[in-house]
Every structure is written in C-alpha cells, then in structure tokens.
Design an enzyme around this catalytic site. Structure first.
Site, PDB file in Angstrom:
ATOM      1  CB  THR A  62      -1.007  -0.022   1.173  1.00  0.00           C
ATOM      2  OG1 THR A  62      -2.050   0.911   0.891  1.00  0.00           O
ATOM      3  CG2 THR A  62      -0.354   0.332   2.509  1.00  0.00           C
TER       4      THR A  62
ATOM      5  CB  CYS B 253      -3.642   6.804   5.755  1.00  0.00           C
ATOM      6  SG  CYS B 253      -5.026   7.518   4.853  1.00  0.00           S
TER       7      CYS B 253
ATOM      8  CG  HIS C   7      -4.267   2.612   3.164  1.00  0.00           C
ATOM      9  ND1 HIS C   7      -3.336   2.839   2.193  1.00  0.00           N
ATOM     10  CD2 HIS C   7      -4.562   3.835   3.671  1.00  0.00           C
ATOM     11  CE1 HIS C   7      -3.077   4.145   2.102  1.00  0.00           C
ATOM     12  NE2 HIS C   7      -3.825   4.774   2.990  1.00  0.00           N
TER      13      HIS C   7
END
Lengths: 173, 119, 419
Positions: free
Chosen positions: A38, A44, A61
């Site tokens: 990712t 995040c 994620h």
C-alpha cells in the site's frame, strides 16, 4: 501450491499475481508467497496482521480513527471497524486469533492544520493500538508519527513489514 | 537615509527586499511575524515598515493596526501576495499607507516608498 | 438547474460499477488481471478532455448512445495494452494488425455494452447505442469530435455558456483501469451531452438544502482558470520563464480516491489551509526537477550545489505563497469577501502522502469531495506545476449560492481605487 485469497467487499480478482495492492480504505488477505503493498500513507494508518502458524497475512489502509465519529458505511475506512473486519476475514481464511501478531505504520503528523487537540494521524495510531489490544493481538512493531509519508510492503511468507519513505532509509519491522 | 523595518515570514522575500532597499535605506530590523514587528517598531522607531500580511502568530494587518494606534505618524506599507479587495480595505482601515502586491519589481517598490516617505 | 451532492455520489458510483463490470468481463475473457483504479466525474472544457493521454499511441472502441442520456463513450487502450489483449484472446493474435484490431473491437463491444446497460438499468430507461467503431490515434485525438461542429450556433440558453467565452464545459465520467503488475492502463470515457445529463441528475436528486447549482459550478470553473492564469503570470514575473495555464477542472470523487489525483512521485511545494467562503486546502506542487529549475530562475546568483538545497526550498516556499494568493484572490474579489490562508507549509514527499492528510481532514465531515485541479506548463524548459484545491463542501455550496454570475469577471482588485 500457491493459495490466493481475496477479501475486500470490492472483491477484486487478484488470482494469478504475487503482488496485491491495497488501496485507501481497503484491506486484502493472502497466504503463501505473496506481497501485499500500500502506498502514500500520510496521516493514514497501515495495519498488518499476521498468523505465524498458517502464514496468513492481511494489510489494511485506514483513513480515519473511528467509525462512530464520521459518516460512511465502508468499515475499512476506519481504524476501529477496519481492524475488526480484517480480523474476521483472517479467521474466515483459517487464521487463528491466538496466533496473530500485528504491526502498524503511518499516522504521521504532516500537514495537520488542526490547532487544538491531537491530529488525525495520532488518533489513527491510538485507536489502532487500542483496538488491537481489545482483540488481544500483540503489537510487535510500529513506525508511526513524524512528518513524512510512508509506503508499505508486507510479505506473507515471513510477516516482514517494510516501510519506505521519500527521503529516508527503509526500515523493516 | 530613512530607517526601514522589514516584516515578512519568508526568508526569500526578506532577502529580496533587503537587496532592493539597502542602497538607499538603513535596514534596522528584519522580523518574521506581527508580534515581533510591533515590538521591534517600539524599540527602533523606524521611518518606514514594509509589512507582509500572511504571517504566523499575528498577521500584518493586526500588527499595522497596533503600530498605528500607538503612533498615528508611523508609515506602514503592506507588501503582500494577497490581492483581495476586502483585504485591501481592511488594510486601509488598520491605517496602512500603501499596498504593494507580490511579485513586484524594484521600480514599483521605490515608487510606493516615495509616495509615503518622500525624500 | 440544481444537483444535490447525493445524486453526484450516486452517478459516480454508477460509473464506477459500470467500469468494474466492463473490467470483469475483460478479465474473464482474457485471463488478464486488471482493477479499476479511480472513477471520477469531471466538469471541464470539452477541448481539454483527454489531456492526460499526452502523446502516446492509442486504440479503442467508440459508441454513440442516445435515449435517456445521449452522447459518446470510448474505451481507450494504449497500443501495448491492445496487443496484450489480442495475444491473450488468440495466441499469436498480437502480431497481426488486423487480428489485433478485431480483438479490440470484439472485447470493447462486450465491455462497453455492460457499461451502458448499467446506466439504463439504473435509470429504468432504454439507452440505444450504435455499433462499435474501432478508432486509433495519438493522445487526445483518440476521443470523439471534441469540438462539436454545431457548438457555434447551438446556444441553449441554460447557462452552459454563461461567460460568453468560446468554450463549452461538459461533465465527463472517466475511469482509469490498471493492469495488475504491468505499467499499462486503459480508460473508459463517457461524454454525455450536458442537457439530458443535467436533467437526469436533477430528477434523481432530492430537492434538499444540499443542492449545488450546476450552472454556477461552470462559472466557478472559469474563475479557477483565471486564477491559474494569474498564478502562471506570477511565476513568469518572478522567474522570467514564460508560463501558461493549461487545464483547470473540477472533479467529484469519493474521499478515499482523492489522494490518487496526484502521482506517487516525489513532489516539492507548499500547502495552506484557507478559511472563509470557500474554505479548504490548497496545494502548489512541483516535480523535483521543476522545483530545482524554477527556484534557480528566481535566485539572483548562480547556484553551484546539485539538487534541492535549503535556498531552493526558501524560494519555492515564497513562490508557492504568491501562486496561492494569485489563485484564491479571484474567488474573494468575485464573491466580495475575504479568503484568509495560513502561511505556506513547505512539503517534500511522495505526492499521494501529501494529499492524504488533507483528504482525511476533509473526510471527517463528508464522504465525497470536489477537487479543483489546475496545471501550468512552459514550452521552453521542462517545467510543470500543479495546483490542487480541496474545498469543504459546506462552504463551497455557500460560495456558489452567493456567487453572482454577473461578477464572474471581477477577479481583480483595484488598488488605486482603494488607496
């Protein structure tokens, strides 16, 4: 024999490749010799959960800390509901909660314009830790905070989580 | 030579203004926010302040307002990238004597200064 | 004509699901693996559509459709992608042009039928489409008659051309699909005619408080173009490098797709939060080479250091500040209000990681977001700058409500008049 699984509600076909991308507000579960990746984590948070026995791993994620605080019905967007979903999916794929260990990375403070209270990055990491604790999943490593972005690479064979950033050395958790 | 105080949070812009001004002016201070601008003004009592608007801690319009309230004779030229009519009106209300928009060239800076502090 | 946020969300999802179905059909037929990366609705100049395709060679399949919605839709593959497809359908098929052509046509037909059918089902109406037509071309030339022959005399009088400028803004639905493990992509463009689409959107929305006046979105878009041009003028004044505004567009996408608006390369630039009406975040981003180049053009002395130094960053910080003002001042002047912004924060990081925390901050209050994207370029040297704004929905709606269309060209303040 390789076994591939695919998990998210978006149900994307991932069979046939050994590299699976995880988008924002998504998770993927796989076992065997697969790499889950990712990219572009700012505030995040990336959550990697790994079952040592079955060598099944999942990468999530998330964007925001808590589902209760925001609009939206996609569980994978939030740290609390996302981890819950990921653990469920891992169990459906034969993993055992008592064998699971976790690593988290991301949750940076970069570009946090809020003037009071802790920023989204901090809260993502905090809710992530708390939720893992509720599931009794030990946190084996973390690389959170700071003021830089991160990209992640989780190897299902070993559970190694490599954290890459634009202007610094990679670290492996 | 007139004394000038430069208030701008951008190092690049302070350097640029210094280069333009230092030939004909004494630069008595270079500060990075509105609070420092007010303090340094009190301390140095310069003939002119070149004041940015968007600065951390305290913006240039508030700083201008305080400087002008304390000393109505003060000369303050706003020197900013903001080109909004409402902001210009606020600057006038705070007592600004001139307004230069970035990016600028040396002649327009000199002209604005000549209008406010004639040599 | 007003469109509510919910119906924009619904239409975006519909296009996304259509693209996923089309992609699934392709994967099933070829055994290849692909995923839909982004789907967004964009309001932009008809002439600028396909700007992303640059100068590559493309092949594709095009349909015209009519009924409840009317317009064109195109499936675009890069040449390499089309060969891969041909090869997977018929081994050896990639070698022959005519085989490749018929494979693309066939698979395009199947993919796009699924795409159109999804729309018809949702609208509970029929949408007829023409037989598929094989197309090929370089860059944006692959897309159908971008300048409509009738655009000169067709004045529909419903705000579609409020500025009197010689441009036509339309909504485009665009999906980007990525082959897993390959560097090739393909695209689905749907270009509905403005009127029937606006009508359908209006009908599918609820006339609640959160409706956005669509014609004002167009005016806002034009103001954005002016703002980009002003920012480009500022760059030119500070660097002596002739710079032109290229594209400005307004898109609507789920909040989690917002970071994908920017690439995964490393960027240098500034970010501010702006408050007032509208409010939100604004980024000015340069790729690293452009940043070094532009910073050196701003400096009075020659730099002998290689790469990006502290002095370069200082210059970029100030340039970002001035470009930001150039960009937002026009909004403030047209709306007769003031838009404040924080001092610029310098960023040097992966593009998506820069956008990510901003999307998260906006995403605390909304599930979809409008994104304003502008680009500027110069022909002389390798230089590109991007401006992206992420407005908060509530204040954007308020700004549009307060926007007086007649004032749309009053983007400049008159200093002389005030001082």
């Amino acid at each position: 024999m390789k076994v591939y699984d695919e998990s998210s509600e978006d149900s994307e076909t991932t069979t046939g490749s050994d590299r699976i991308k995880v988008g924002i507000a998504e998770y993927q579960v796989a076992s065997g010799e697969v790499v889950l990746t990712t990219s572009g984590l700012g505030s995040c948070l990336g959550v990697a959960i790994y079952d040592r026995e079955t060598k099944t791993a999942g990468l999530l994620h998330v964007m925001l800390p808590s589902k209760a605080e925001s609009d939206g019905d996609n569980d994978a967007k939030f740290a609390d509901s996302g981890i819950r979903e990921l653990v469920d999916e891992l169990e459906r794929e034969g993993a055992d909660r008592s064998n699971m260990v976790a690593k988290i990375a991301g949750g940076s403070d970069m570009l946090d314009f809020s003037e009071n209270g802790s920023g989204i990055g901090d809260r993502n990491a905090e809710v992530g830790r708390r939720t893992l604790d509720q599931f009794d999943i030990p946190l084996e490593g973390e690389d959170v905070g700071g003021e830089h972005g991160r990209s992640l690479r989780l190897e299902t064979a070993t559970g190694d989580l490599t954290v890459k950033s634009a202007n610094r050395e990679s670290v492996t958790l | 030579m007139p004394d000038v105080l430069i208030a701008d949070d951008s190092e690049f812009m302070r350097n640029l203004l210094r280069e333009i001004l230092e030939e004909d002016h004494d630069i008595v201070g270079e500060v990075e926010n509105g609070v420092e601008a007010v303090e340094t003004y009190k301390e140095k009592d310069p003939d002119l302040v070149m004041m940015d608007i968007v600065m951390p801690i305290r913006d240039g319009i508030e700083a201008t307002d305080e400087i002008k309230t304390n000393n109505p004779e003060a000369n303050v030229i706003m020197c900013t990238s903001v080109g909004q009519e409402e902001k210009m009106k606020e600057a006038v209300k705070a007592g600004a004597d001139g307004y230069i928009t970035k990016p600028f060239q040396k002649p327009s800076v000199m002209e604005a200064i000549e209008d406010v502090v004639p040599t | 004509m007003k469109v509510d946020i919910q119906s924009l969300g619904t239409f975006n999802r519909l296009a996304h699901e259509g693209a996923e179905e089309a992609t699934a059909a392709m994967c099933q037929m070829t055994g290849l693996d692909a995923v839909v990366d982004v789907t967004k609705i964009t309001l932009m100049d008809r002439d600028d559509i396909g700007e992303q395709l640059r100068d590559e060679e493309y092949v594709g399949v095009q349909f015209a459709f009519e009924g409840e919605l009317a317009g064109d839709t195109v499936l675009v593959f890069d040449r390499e992608g089309s060969r891969t497809i041909a090869e997977s359908l018929i081994p050896g098929g990639g070698a022959s042009d005519s085989m490749a052509r018929s494979s693309v046509k066939e698979i395009g037909n199947i993919m796009m039928s699924g795409f159109i059918d999804g729309w018809a089902d949702f609208l509970t109406a029929t949408i007829e489409h023409s037989p598929p037509e094989y197309v090929e071309g370089t860059g944006e030339a692959i897309l159908p008659d971008r300048r409509r022959p009738d655009s000169d005399d067709a004045d529909d009088g419903d705000g579609a051309d409020t500025s009197g400028q010689n441009t036509e803004q339309i909504f485009v639905f665009k999906s980007e699909i990525e082959w897993v493990g390959e560097s090739v992509s393909f695209y689905i463009y749907m270009l509905p005619e403005y009127e029937p689409l606006a009508e359908v959107m209006g009908r599918h929305g609820q006339a609640q408080g959160d409706a956005i006046p669509v014609d004002k979105l167009q005016v806002f878009n034009e103001m954005t173009y002016d703002g980009t041009q002003r920012a480009a003028d500022n760059v030119e004044m500070m660097t002596g490098i002739e710079t032109e505004a290229e594209v400005s567009q307004l898109s609507f996408a789920p909040i989690e797709d917002v970071p994908k608006q920017v690439g995964t390369d490393t960027y240098v630039g500034t970010v501010v939060e702006f408050t007032g009406v509208p409010s939100g975040f604004l980024m000015v981003l340069f790729d690293e080479d452009s940043a070094v180049h532009i910073a050196e053009a701003m400096m009075p002395i020659e730099m002998d250091a290689d790469g990006l130094t502290g002095q370069h960053k200082n210059a970029i910080e100030e340039l970002g500040n001035i470009m930001t003002s150039g960009f937002v001042d026009g909004w403030a002047n047209v709306l007769q209000t003031s838009v404040d912004h924080t001092p610029p924060r310098l960023v040097h990081d992966m593009g998506r990681a820069i956008v990510d925390p901003l999307a998260a901050q906006v995403g605390q209050h909304q599930e979809h977001a409008f994104i304003i994207d502008s680009e500027m370029r110069t022909d002389d040297i390798a230089f590109g700058a991007e401006i992206h704004a992420l407005p908060n929905e509530t204040e954007l709606r308020q700004a549009l409500d307060e926007l007086l269309v007649d004032r749309a060209d009053q983007t400049d303040a008159d200093i002389e008049q005030i001082f």
